[in-house]
Design a protein around this motif. Structure first.
Motif, PDB file in Angstrom:
ATOM      1  N   VAL A   1      28.830  25.490  26.298  1.00  0.00           N
ATOM      2  CA  VAL A   1      28.452  26.078  25.036  1.00  0.00           C
ATOM      3  C   VAL A   1      28.119  27.723  25.240  1.00  0.00           C
ATOM      4  CG1 VAL A   1      27.127  26.324  22.922  1.00  0.00           C
ATOM      5  CG2 VAL A   1      27.682  23.963  24.162  1.00  0.00           C
ATOM      6  N   PHE A   2      27.546  27.884  26.350  1.00  0.00           N
ATOM      7  CA  PHE A   2      27.314  29.431  26.425  1.00  0.00           C
ATOM      8  C   PHE A   2      27.780  30.000  27.876  1.00  0.00           C
ATOM      9  CE2 PHE A   2      23.892  27.517  23.848  1.00  0.00           C
ATOM     10  CZ  PHE A   2      24.096  28.278  22.568  1.00  0.00           C
ATOM     11  N   PRO A   3      28.937  29.948  28.010  1.00  0.00           N
ATOM     12  CA  PRO A   3      29.323  30.170  29.383  1.00  0.00           C
ATOM     13  C   PRO A   3      29.162  31.814  29.745  1.00  0.00           C
ATOM     14  CG  PRO A   3      31.357  30.290  27.644  1.00  0.00           C
ATOM     15  CD  PRO A   3      29.937  29.677  27.039  1.00  0.00           C
ATOM     16  N   GLU A   4      29.125  32.817  28.842  1.00  0.00           N
ATOM     17  CA  GLU A   4      28.906  33.960  29.513  1.00  0.00           C
ATOM     18  C   GLU A   4      27.430  34.180  29.877  1.00  0.00           C
ATOM     19  OE1 GLU A   4      30.592  36.912  28.898  1.00  0.00           O
ATOM     20  OE2 GLU A   4      32.299  36.358  27.997  1.00  0.00           O
ATOM     21  N   GLN A   5      26.606  33.509  29.284  1.00  0.00           N
ATOM     22  CA  GLN A   5      25.229  33.578  29.532  1.00  0.00           C
ATOM     23  C   GLN A   5      24.697  32.697  30.747  1.00  0.00           C
ATOM     24  OE1 GLN A   5      26.041  32.987  26.476  1.00  0.00           O
ATOM     25  NE2 GLN A   5      25.828  35.067  25.571  1.00  0.00           N
ATOM     26  N   THR A   6      25.435  31.960  31.064  1.00  0.00           N
ATOM     27  CA  THR A   6      25.319  30.840  32.055  1.00  0.00           C
ATOM     28  C   THR A   6      26.425  30.867  33.237  1.00  0.00           C
ATOM     29  OG1 THR A   6      26.380  29.162  31.042  1.00  0.00           O
ATOM     30  CG2 THR A   6      23.652  29.316  30.580  1.00  0.00           C
ATOM     31  N   PHE A   7      27.435  30.446  33.001  1.00  0.00           N
ATOM     32  CA  PHE A   7      28.484  30.043  34.038  1.00  0.00           C
ATOM     33  C   PHE A   7      28.922  31.565  34.739  1.00  0.00           C
ATOM     34  CE2 PHE A   7      33.054  30.128  34.883  1.00  0.00           C
ATOM     35  CZ  PHE A   7      33.030  29.100  35.677  1.00  0.00           C
ATOM     36  N   LYS A   8      29.250  32.429  33.792  1.00  0.00           N
ATOM     37  CA  LYS A   8      29.522  33.948  34.308  1.00  0.00           C
ATOM     38  C   LYS A   8      28.912  34.459  35.150  1.00  0.00           C
ATOM     39  CE  LYS A   8      32.115  38.128  32.774  1.00  0.00           C
ATOM     40  NZ  LYS A   8      32.209  38.828  31.783  1.00  0.00           N
ATOM     41  N   LEU A   9      27.284  34.415  34.830  1.00  0.00           N
ATOM     42  CA  LEU A   9      26.484  35.114  35.674  1.00  0.00           C
ATOM     43  C   LEU A   9      26.393  34.380  37.061  1.00  0.00           C
ATOM     44  CD1 LEU A   9      23.380  35.573  33.181  1.00  0.00           C
ATOM     45  CD2 LEU A   9      24.974  37.384  33.789  1.00  0.00           C
ATOM     46  N   LEU A  10      26.620  33.123  37.175  1.00  0.00           N
ATOM     47  CA  LEU A  10      26.349  32.384  38.133  1.00  0.00           C
ATOM     48  C   LEU A  10      27.729  32.692  39.337  1.00  0.00           C
ATOM     49  CD1 LEU A  10      24.937  30.257  39.909  1.00  0.00           C
ATOM     50  CD2 LEU A  10      26.222  28.524  38.774  1.00  0.00           C
ATOM     51  N   HIS A  11      28.761  32.630  38.686  1.00  0.00           N
ATOM     52  CA  HIS A  11      30.066  32.836  39.616  1.00  0.00           C
ATOM     53  C   HIS A  11      30.751  34.297  39.500  1.00  0.00           C
ATOM     54  CE1 HIS A  11      30.560  28.454  40.254  1.00  0.00           C
ATOM     55  NE2 HIS A  11      29.998  28.239  38.986  1.00  0.00           N
ATOM     56  N   GLU A  12      30.152  35.212  38.953  1.00  0.00           N
ATOM     57  CA  GLU A  12      30.542  36.416  38.724  1.00  0.00           C
ATOM     58  C   GLU A  12      30.871  37.333  40.163  1.00  0.00           C
ATOM     59  OE1 GLU A  12      30.707  39.873  35.419  1.00  0.00           O
ATOM     60  OE2 GLU A  12      28.796  39.091  36.018  1.00  0.00           O
ATOM     61  N   CYS A  13      31.822  37.848  40.396  1.00  0.00           N
ATOM     62  CA  CYS A  13      31.947  38.705  41.827  1.00  0.00           C
ATOM     63  C   CYS A  13      31.432  39.995  41.654  1.00  0.00           C
ATOM     64  CB  CYS A  13      33.359  38.533  42.232  1.00  0.00           C
ATOM     65  SG  CYS A  13      33.777  39.570  43.804  1.00  0.00           S
ATOM     66  N   TRP A  14      30.601  40.635  42.403  1.00  0.00           N
ATOM     67  CA  TRP A  14      30.220  41.662  42.410  1.00  0.00           C
ATOM     68  C   TRP A  14      30.756  42.699  43.547  1.00  0.00           C
ATOM     69  CZ3 TRP A  14      25.900  43.583  39.328  1.00  0.00           C
ATOM     70  CH2 TRP A  14      25.392  42.573  38.353  1.00  0.00           C
ATOM     71  N   SER A  15      30.959  44.069  43.035  1.00  0.00           N
ATOM     72  CA  SER A  15      31.310  45.027  44.172  1.00  0.00           C
ATOM     73  C   SER A  15      30.672  46.248  43.943  1.00  0.00           C
ATOM     74  CB  SER A  15      32.928  45.166  44.001  1.00  0.00           C
ATOM     75  OG  SER A  15      33.432  46.086  44.748  1.00  0.00           O
ATOM     76  N   ASP A  16      29.981  46.962  45.061  1.00  0.00           N
ATOM     77  CA  ASP A  16      29.251  47.966  45.112  1.00  0.00           C
ATOM     78  C   ASP A  16      28.112  47.930  43.793  1.00  0.00           C
ATOM     79  OD1 ASP A  16      30.883  49.223  47.087  1.00  0.00           O
ATOM     80  OD2 ASP A  16      32.322  49.799  45.624  1.00  0.00           O
ATOM     81  N   GLY A  17      27.381  46.959  43.865  1.00  0.00           N
ATOM     82  CA  GLY A  17      26.201  46.613  42.806  1.00  0.00           C
ATOM     83  C   GLY A  17      26.739  46.498  41.472  1.00  0.00           C
ATOM     84  N   GLN A  18      28.014  46.387  41.212  1.00  0.00           N
ATOM     85  CA  GLN A  18      28.496  46.324  39.687  1.00  0.00           C
ATOM     86  C   GLN A  18      29.481  44.984  39.606  1.00  0.00           C
ATOM     87  OE1 GLN A  18      27.738  48.056  37.106  1.00  0.00           O
ATOM     88  NE2 GLN A  18      26.163  49.478  38.366  1.00  0.00           N
ATOM     89  N   PRO A  19      29.519  44.489  38.620  1.00  0.00           N
ATOM     90  CA  PRO A  19      30.332  43.131  38.358  1.00  0.00           C
ATOM     91  C   PRO A  19      31.747  43.682  38.562  1.00  0.00           C
ATOM     92  CG  PRO A  19      28.821  43.173  36.666  1.00  0.00           C
ATOM     93  CD  PRO A  19      28.721  44.552  37.239  1.00  0.00           C
ATOM     94  N   ALA A  20      32.571  43.048  39.531  1.00  0.00           N
ATOM     95  CA  ALA A  20      34.071  43.515  39.683  1.00  0.00           C
ATOM     96  C   ALA A  20      34.793  43.229  38.391  1.00  0.00           C
ATOM     97  CB  ALA A  20      34.551  42.504  41.138  1.00  0.00           C
ATOM     98  N   GLU A  21      35.925  43.973  38.568  1.00  0.00           N
ATOM     99  CA  GLU A  21      36.759  43.735  37.177  1.00  0.00           C
ATOM    100  C   GLU A  21      37.989  43.112  37.871  1.00  0.00           C
ATOM    101  OE1 GLU A  21      37.621  47.564  35.510  1.00  0.00           O
ATOM    102  OE2 GLU A  21      35.623  47.904  34.890  1.00  0.00           O
ATOM    103  N   LEU A  22      38.602  42.362  36.943  1.00  0.00           N
ATOM    104  CA  LEU A  22      39.959  41.760  37.222  1.00  0.00           C
ATOM    105  C   LEU A  22      40.867  42.547  37.428  1.00  0.00           C
ATOM    106  CD1 LEU A  22      40.512  38.502  37.875  1.00  0.00           C
ATOM    107  CD2 LEU A  22      41.327  38.545  35.417  1.00  0.00           C
ATOM    108  N   SER A  23      41.909  42.563  38.299  1.00  0.00           N
ATOM    109  CA  SER A  23      42.982  43.446  38.479  1.00  0.00           C
ATOM    110  C   SER A  23      43.896  43.490  37.243  1.00  0.00           C
ATOM    111  CB  SER A  23      43.778  43.505  39.886  1.00  0.00           C
ATOM    112  OG  SER A  23      44.092  42.241  39.896  1.00  0.00           O
ATOM    113  N   GLN A  24      44.823  44.437  37.142  1.00  0.00           N
ATOM    114  CA  GLN A  24      45.847  44.165  35.888  1.00  0.00           C
ATOM    115  C   GLN A  24      46.681  43.191  36.426  1.00  0.00           C
ATOM    116  OE1 GLN A  24      47.503  47.904  35.375  1.00  0.00           O
ATOM    117  NE2 GLN A  24      45.697  48.851  34.527  1.00  0.00           N
TER     118      GLN A  24
END
Length: 311
Positions: free
Chosen positions: A37-60
């Protein structure tokens, strides 16, 4: 003092047992669904990839692949599905598409690699047993190959997550626990009435309650594993039947997962032998449980689908 408290608590529970059961079932359902129900606040924080201290962006490129998959799988409300860069080696997902928060699909960095350019893999550090993987070693080269997927395999892997969410699979899995809890409680009441234990000695009622609770727990595990098995196979089947290319990609995807797991089994030593079977499947068995749908079965399922499509 303690005995009086227990007696009062027992009387209070008996008077409100239906309310307590309903509240427990709703609470259990809510707890299981909170992740979706709240994937942004739970799921994403748990699985998000980080690069150089920042959340990595998905490539084009991967964003384009994701949109192609949504189109190929005939998703109507594309705004309900969003992709982000996830850690790990294969896609993950959470959410319920028809809720306001929508759903999320996490795509790992190795999906940004191609046969010609493996930057999505070698640009990331992988540590196994406290040691960084040397991508130029024999094991590193083999692992790098197992983590590199063709465009068809990438599309299949993303598509199975999309159709998994579209089928309402998170909701189906979340319902299992409260249904089993309600069924166990009602069966316990019925058995005590049938055996005349409702007004019998407390010790017999206690033994009956413990027996029913144990049986209910086993039943829950069996049901949950069966539902997981069914939903995994359904998602694989739906993704593989999109086209022959998707089916071929599905066979490659599971072949490489099995290959990756065999390599990790060798690299991880004793821990790897505990986690992975020689075939590459996860060791799923805990007494009567099969917690994971075997990758070999899922691959064979798609092989049969591909044969049917080619016939």
């Amino acid at each position: 003092m303690g005995v009086q408290f227990l007696r009062k608590a027992s009387v209070w529970v008996k008077k409100r047992k239906i309310t307590l059961l309903a509240t427990s079932c709703v609470g259990l359902l809510g707890a299981n669904l909170s992740y979706h129900v709240f994937p942004e606040q739970t799921f994403k924080l748990l699985h998000e990839c980080w690069s150089d201290g920042q959340p990595a962006e998905l490539s084009q490129r991967l964003s384009g692949v994701f949109q192609d998959v949504l189109q190929d799988t005939a998703v109507k409300s594309t705004d309900s599905y969003r992709a982000f860069a996830a850690s790990g080696f294969h896609p993950v997902s959470a959410g319920i598409p028809w809720l306001p928060a929508g759903s999320l699909v996490g795509i790992p960095p190795n999906f940004d690699s191609t046969v010609e350019d493996k930057k999505g893999i070698v640009n990331h550090v992988v540590v196994i047993n406290g040691k960084e993987v040397d991508w130029e070693s024999n094991e590193g080269v083999a692992l790098k190959e197992a983590l590199t997927f063709s465009p068809e395999a990438q599309k299949f892997a993303i598509a199975r997550e999309v159709v998994y969410l579209r089928n309402g699979s998170p909701l189906a899995r979340a319902v299992v626990a409260p249904v089993c809890l309600a069924g166990t409680c009602l069966c316990g009441v019925g058995i005590k009435i049938a055996l005349g234990l409702s007004t019998g000695p407390t010790i017999f009622r206690g033994i009956c309650n413990l027996t029913v609770a144990a049986a209910g727990l086993i039943f829950y595990y069996v049901c949950y594993d069966a539902v997981t098995y069914y939903l995994d196979c359904k998602a694989d089947r739906n993704a593989a039947t999109v086209s022959k290319d998707y089916a071929r990609g599905g066979v490659e995807f599971y072949d490489k997962i099995l290959s990756r797991n065999r390599i990790l089994r060798a690299l991880m030593g004793k821990e790897g032998m505990k986690m992975y079977a020689p075939s590459g499947n996860l060791f799923p068995r805990y007494w009567f449980r099969i917690k994971y749908t075997p990758y070999t079965y899922r691959r064979d399922l798609i092989v049969n689908i591909l044969r049917e499509l080619q016939a």
